[in-house]
Design a protein around this motif. Sequence first.
Motif, PDB file in Angstrom:
ATOM      1  N   LYS A   1       2.455  11.312  -7.760  1.00  0.00           N
ATOM      2  CA  LYS A   1       2.347  10.091  -6.964  1.00  0.00           C
ATOM      3  C   LYS A   1       3.314   8.989  -7.432  1.00  0.00           C
ATOM      4  O   LYS A   1       2.932   8.548  -8.625  1.00  0.00           O
ATOM      5  N   VAL A   2       3.917   8.409  -6.776  1.00  0.00           N
ATOM      6  CA  VAL A   2       4.773   7.329  -7.070  1.00  0.00           C
ATOM      7  C   VAL A   2       4.173   6.252  -6.332  1.00  0.00           C
ATOM      8  O   VAL A   2       4.315   6.048  -5.063  1.00  0.00           O
ATOM      9  N   ARG A   3       3.577   5.318  -7.092  1.00  0.00           N
ATOM     10  CA  ARG A   3       2.499   4.481  -6.465  1.00  0.00           C
ATOM     11  C   ARG A   3       3.342   3.035  -6.215  1.00  0.00           C
ATOM     12  O   ARG A   3       3.891   2.230  -7.274  1.00  0.00           O
ATOM     13  N   ASP A   4       3.086   2.640  -4.948  1.00  0.00           N
ATOM     14  CA  ASP A   4       3.695   1.214  -4.617  1.00  0.00           C
ATOM     15  C   ASP A   4       2.427   0.528  -4.346  1.00  0.00           C
ATOM     16  O   ASP A   4       1.369   0.886  -3.548  1.00  0.00           O
ATOM     17  N   THR A   5       2.271  -0.761  -4.999  1.00  0.00           N
ATOM     18  CA  THR A   5       1.173  -1.789  -4.582  1.00  0.00           C
ATOM     19  C   THR A   5       1.768  -3.315  -4.977  1.00  0.00           C
ATOM     20  O   THR A   5       2.717  -3.268  -5.933  1.00  0.00           O
TER      21      THR A   5
ATOM     22  N   ASP B   1       4.200   8.703  15.353  1.00  0.00           N
ATOM     23  CA  ASP B   1       5.420   7.543  15.261  1.00  0.00           C
ATOM     24  C   ASP B   1       4.723   6.308  14.776  1.00  0.00           C
ATOM     25  O   ASP B   1       5.360   5.125  14.936  1.00  0.00           O
ATOM     26  N   ILE B   2       3.464   6.180  14.164  1.00  0.00           N
ATOM     27  CA  ILE B   2       3.003   4.913  13.644  1.00  0.00           C
ATOM     28  C   ILE B   2       2.852   5.234  11.982  1.00  0.00           C
ATOM     29  O   ILE B   2       2.575   6.387  11.649  1.00  0.00           O
ATOM     30  N   GLY B   3       2.753   4.158  11.522  1.00  0.00           N
ATOM     31  CA  GLY B   3       2.744   4.194   9.907  1.00  0.00           C
ATOM     32  C   GLY B   3       3.766   4.164   9.169  1.00  0.00           C
ATOM     33  O   GLY B   3       5.068   3.305   9.898  1.00  0.00           O
ATOM     34  N   TYR B   4       4.120   4.271   8.020  1.00  0.00           N
ATOM     35  CA  TYR B   4       5.269   4.029   7.018  1.00  0.00           C
ATOM     36  C   TYR B   4       5.584   5.094   6.397  1.00  0.00           C
ATOM     37  O   TYR B   4       4.894   6.030   5.921  1.00  0.00           O
TER      38      TYR B   4
ATOM     39  N   TYR C   1       0.615  -1.219   0.027  1.00  0.00           N
ATOM     40  CA  TYR C   1       0.175  -0.005  -0.252  1.00  0.00           C
ATOM     41  C   TYR C   1       0.839   1.393   0.117  1.00  0.00           C
ATOM     42  O   TYR C   1       0.276   2.276  -0.073  1.00  0.00           O
ATOM     43  N   SER C   2       2.074   1.221   0.163  1.00  0.00           N
ATOM     44  CA  SER C   2       2.931   2.465   0.400  1.00  0.00           C
ATOM     45  C   SER C   2       2.759   3.361  -0.806  1.00  0.00           C
ATOM     46  O   SER C   2       3.196   2.688  -2.115  1.00  0.00           O
TER      47      SER C   2
ATOM     48  N   ASN D   1      -3.905   9.730  -4.354  1.00  0.00           N
ATOM     49  CA  ASN D   1      -4.015   9.508  -2.897  1.00  0.00           C
ATOM     50  C   ASN D   1      -2.765   8.610  -2.570  1.00  0.00           C
ATOM     51  O   ASN D   1      -1.921   8.089  -3.330  1.00  0.00           O
ATOM     52  N   SER D   2      -2.407   8.604  -1.383  1.00  0.00           N
ATOM     53  CA  SER D   2      -1.586   7.521  -0.617  1.00  0.00           C
ATOM     54  C   SER D   2      -2.344   7.207   0.776  1.00  0.00           C
ATOM     55  O   SER D   2      -2.807   7.959   1.405  1.00  0.00           O
ATOM     56  N   ALA D   3      -1.982   5.818   0.990  1.00  0.00           N
ATOM     57  CA  ALA D   3      -2.606   5.317   2.167  1.00  0.00           C
ATOM     58  C   ALA D   3      -2.131   5.765   3.551  1.00  0.00           C
ATOM     59  O   ALA D   3      -0.873   6.168   3.527  1.00  0.00           O
ATOM     60  N   SER D   4      -2.957   5.948   4.517  1.00  0.00           N
ATOM     61  CA  SER D   4      -2.276   6.517   5.826  1.00  0.00           C
ATOM     62  C   SER D   4      -2.566   5.236   6.600  1.00  0.00           C
ATOM     63  O   SER D   4      -3.732   4.565   6.873  1.00  0.00           O
ATOM     64  N   PHE D   5      -1.454   4.806   7.588  1.00  0.00           N
ATOM     65  CA  PHE D   5      -1.563   3.658   8.604  1.00  0.00           C
ATOM     66  C   PHE D   5      -1.668   4.153   9.956  1.00  0.00           C
ATOM     67  O   PHE D   5      -1.306   3.288  10.843  1.00  0.00           O
ATOM     68  N   ASN D   6      -2.033   5.469  10.212  1.00  0.00           N
ATOM     69  CA  ASN D   6      -2.213   5.606  11.613  1.00  0.00           C
ATOM     70  C   ASN D   6      -3.219   6.591  11.807  1.00  0.00           C
ATOM     71  O   ASN D   6      -3.424   7.301  12.666  1.00  0.00           O
TER      72      ASN D   6
END
Length: 412
Positions: free
Chosen positions: A42-46, A189-192, A21-22, A90-95
Amino acid sequence: MKKSFIFILTLLIVSGIQTIYSCTTAVISGKFTKNGRAMLWKVRDTEEYDNYVKRFAGPNGYFIGLVNSSDPEGNQIWGGHNSKGFAIINSASFNVNMEDESEVHDLEGYVMKRALEICSNLQDFEHMLDTLKRPMGLAAHMGVIDALGGAAFYEVNNYTWTKYDANDPNVAPRGYILRTNYSKTGKKDIGYGYIRMQAASHLFDQIPIGKLTTEEMVCHLSRSMYHGLLETDYRQMAIQNNAPHFINSDDLICRFGTSSMILIEGVTKGMDSELTTSWIQVGLPFTSAVIPVWTWQEVPNILKGSKKDHLSTMGLMASQLKNLIYPLKTAERERYLRLDLLITPDNNGICQKIEQIESPMIAKIEEIETSDKQIPPTKKKGLLSEEVDKYIDQKVIPLYRSMLSQLNNYER
């Protein structure tokens, strides 16, 4: 033993999430660009490594979008723009949504497609966010620009959204905002993507305000080999013949899990909104040539998904070269990049060959788009179409035929 197993399993799951997802993204106001046109990057990682580009008809005219090859109908879009000059990434958010137990999630691609269907500007998008059913199924940063010069990031979660305006000097002193995979509004300090954020921040800091160009974004930032934590630029080392053959690319902006790049260039006041341009690299940016796309004409065949498996020609060619530069057959394959094939001291590496055909094309397209001459809109669009067709037929296809014919030589 049981605790050790659980710990290792957790590490594997977390590592997988980063790959799947990054993304590295930016919203850039006209203040920061040389031509005054706002940009989305957007540099898309998937793990959806195969992408294609599709053109849709909607209530606001046509819109184009980056689509997964596993989605033949194009139900979800991962970056694109419409004929009104509205664009979104978009980019995903993990926090965010950390304690939310809702089962509604992963709706970003659907929401972005709907936004391209109905929105003309930032205000329309904000209204859309306000009226979406809660929970929204969102955990992301959504970057938006419009034909009025608007440029903002929206940090969204299942219930709320927060706007970060790239035109506000208190929010974006230099005129841009960067995001990877953690939100300012989320848990600290959470997420990637913290190291990728360091890299992107460093690269943007080197560019004077008002000097950013499309070429810089496409040819250099999207293919950056700068490591943010180690403060090491592997590209420069390779040019100076002072780099190892293999490098660990895990924390680079462009890495194994990067499936595509989209740079959307807006318009300035007085420009036709249909001149909003999506510059797209379908496939790993290290091995994919950029192709410009507009809403007023069909997507070039090289970017379209085939009828059989919805794979694009550009993506397939880029994938063959990707297999070459990530040659390991073991589990470490996704980490170790063969640098000596991409960048060489004699300017003959894969990246360098691609950039040699991209740079003059980008300059020509921008010359036509921003020409002060009184060229009728229809004629201007005709000139753009001719330039892209010539670039694909006379430069891109011959270059890839040549590089792919040399695969055996590269592998030695």
